[in-house]
Scaffold this active site. Structure first.
Site, short mmCIF file in Angstrom:
data_model
loop_
_atom_site.label_atom_id
_atom_site.label_comp_id
_atom_site.label_asym_id
_atom_site.label_seq_id
_atom_site.Cartn_x
_atom_site.Cartn_y
_atom_site.Cartn_z
N ASP A 188 0.93 -1.06 0.43
CA ASP A 188 0.11 -0.49 -0.27
C ASP A 188 0.43 1.04 -0.08
OD1 ASP A 188 -2.10 1.48 -0.07
OD2 ASP A 188 -3.03 -0.17 1.62
N ASP A 243 -9.72 3.57 -4.11
CA ASP A 243 -10.05 2.64 -3.46
C ASP A 243 -11.69 2.59 -3.92
OD1 ASP A 243 -8.34 2.09 -2.00
OD2 ASP A 243 -9.42 2.15 -0.17
#
Length: 431
Positions: A188, A243
């Site tokens: 991430d 996202d």
């Protein structure tokens, strides 16, 4: 060098193939330079056309991701509410539902698996409350089911949920993951200290490769620095967007953003528009139908994001469509893209992409607020308007016609998608 095989019947015209193999015009604010220009050739042989494009080029060559990854990830449904029992039961469910047999083989743990602090030797530790048996024991269990285990870390000081990140710990963390038997790393982008991802992500690639274990490397950089332009030699997949959420607007927006990068994906490295929301309840059956169809056509990773221990029959029907999965896993590795958008706001859309075996996948996507008839002229998607084609409906699992010529269309319900494969019809004389 073996001679290029001559195809028995032309599927795509040269001009139409050039259209399919070129990226769509980017949005005005997009930073998308064109891929290498495809020069017209004297023959329509598909293989030669692909050799002049970015398609079919092996990217990060670690032996993985020859087709997009498939599996499950914990985040969309469970977020931080994970533990080793959930992971074990999910592995069991992937097998018992038949999803594992269809290719969903990665069981990926997202954020919150680790302790909030590193150990005395500065090593990552599993959270003792939620993963008391440790990650190696969990990997052994998952491997015993014939599946693979994925884990999560961050190219920053902390993960997004403020657990220890791997920035400046790449070598030690990679060796630890390998010693546990990890097969996949989602990496991430939180708490990144303002360092550009082009500098933060390659060290983990090198560290993973140095372990001697094949570990799929999934970059989750959110598309902020146009990773399609540089990540092909760094990771096996790269996020092209922020996202996803379980809404029609989020899903369609992300599809549009991922679409412009179609020319930059191929075997070894894939554009990643984020995980599937199918089955989480925020969209209709028709919308999930479209979500799965378009993700498959775009050669996106098919990572289930719902609770597979409690699947409805409708959700299982979508996720287990073998014919749609085969489009996603086609060895040619060409990302399909939007070809036509017509009507008010362009809500009647045609998406398409070439497949191996001289075939073409086509999706008729109705993004309108009412049922719509979507019709296309075959040359618009690269087909010969004077040739006959066999058309296979991938959701009805039946061949609709062996003799489609010139045009094709269908009535598509609100927000739904119909998906087909066009193949050259075989004439009686040639049998």
């Amino acid at each position: 060098m073996e001679p290029v095989a001559r195809l028995p019947l032309p599927l795509l015209t040269v001009s139409a193939l050039l259209l399919l193999l070129s990226p769509p015009p980017p949005a005005a604010d997009a930073r998308v330079p064109p891929p290498p220009r495809i020069q017209p050739l004297a023959t329509a042989t598909l293989r030669r056309l692909y050799d002049t494009s970015n398609y079919g080029k092996l990217q990060l060559n670690n032996g993985l991701a020859l087709t997009p990854q498939m599996g499950w990830n914990s985040w969309n449904f469970f977020a931080c509410n994970i533990n080793e029992t959930v992971i074990r039961e999910t592995a069991d469910a992937l097998v018992s539902t038949g999803l594992a047999e269809l290719g969903y083989n990665y069981v990926n743990i997202d954020d919150c698996w680790s302790n909030v602090k590193r150990g005395k030797k500065d090593q990552l530790l599993p959270d003792p409350k939620t993963f008391p048996s440790g990650i190696k024991a969990l990997a052994d269990y998952v491997h015993g089911k014939g599946l693979k285990l994925g884990i999560y870390s961050d190219a920053g000081k902390f993960t997004c949920q403020v657990r220890p990140g791997s920035l400046y710990h790449e070598n030690d963390d990679a060796m630890l993951f390998a010693s546990w038997g990890v097969d996949y790393l989602k990496y991430d982008n939180c708490y990144n200290l303002g360092i550009k991802p082009q500098k933060r992500y390659p060290p983990m690639r090198d560290a993973l490769n140095s372990t001697g274990r094949q570990i799929f490397y999934s970059l989750c950089e959110w598309g902020e620095y146009d990773p399609a332009l540089w990540a092909g030699k760094v990771g096996n997949s790269w996020r092209t967007t922020g996202d996803i959420t379980d809404t029609w607007k989020s899903m369609t927006d992300i599809a549009d953003k991922n679409n412009k990068w179609a020319s930059y994906a191929g075997p070894g490295g894939w554009n990643d528009p984020d995980m599937l929301e199918v089955g989480n309840g925020g969209m209709t059956f028709a919308e999930y139908h479209s979500h799965f169809s378009i993700w498959a056509l775009m050669k996106a990773p098919l990572l289930i994001g719902c609770d597979v221990r409690n699947l409805t029959s409708e959700t299982l029907e979508i996720l287990s469509n073998k014919e749609v999965i085969q489009v996603n896993q086609d060895p040619l590795g060409v990302q399909g893209r939007r070809i036509l958008g017509e009507g008010k706001y362009g809500c009647r859309e045609v998406w398409a992409g070439p497949l191996s075996g001289n075939r073409l996948a086509v999706a008729l996507w109705n993004r309108c607020s009412e049922a719509a008839n979507i019709t296309m002229k075959l040359p618009a998607v690269g087909l010969d308007g004077s040739a006959a084609y066999s058309v296979r409906d991938l959701w009805k699992h039946e061949t609709l016609s062996e003799n489609v010529i010139g045009t094709f269309g269908a009535q598509v319900e609100v927000h739904d998608t119909k998906m087909y494969i066009f193949s050259p019809a075989v004439s009686v004389a040639s049998i």
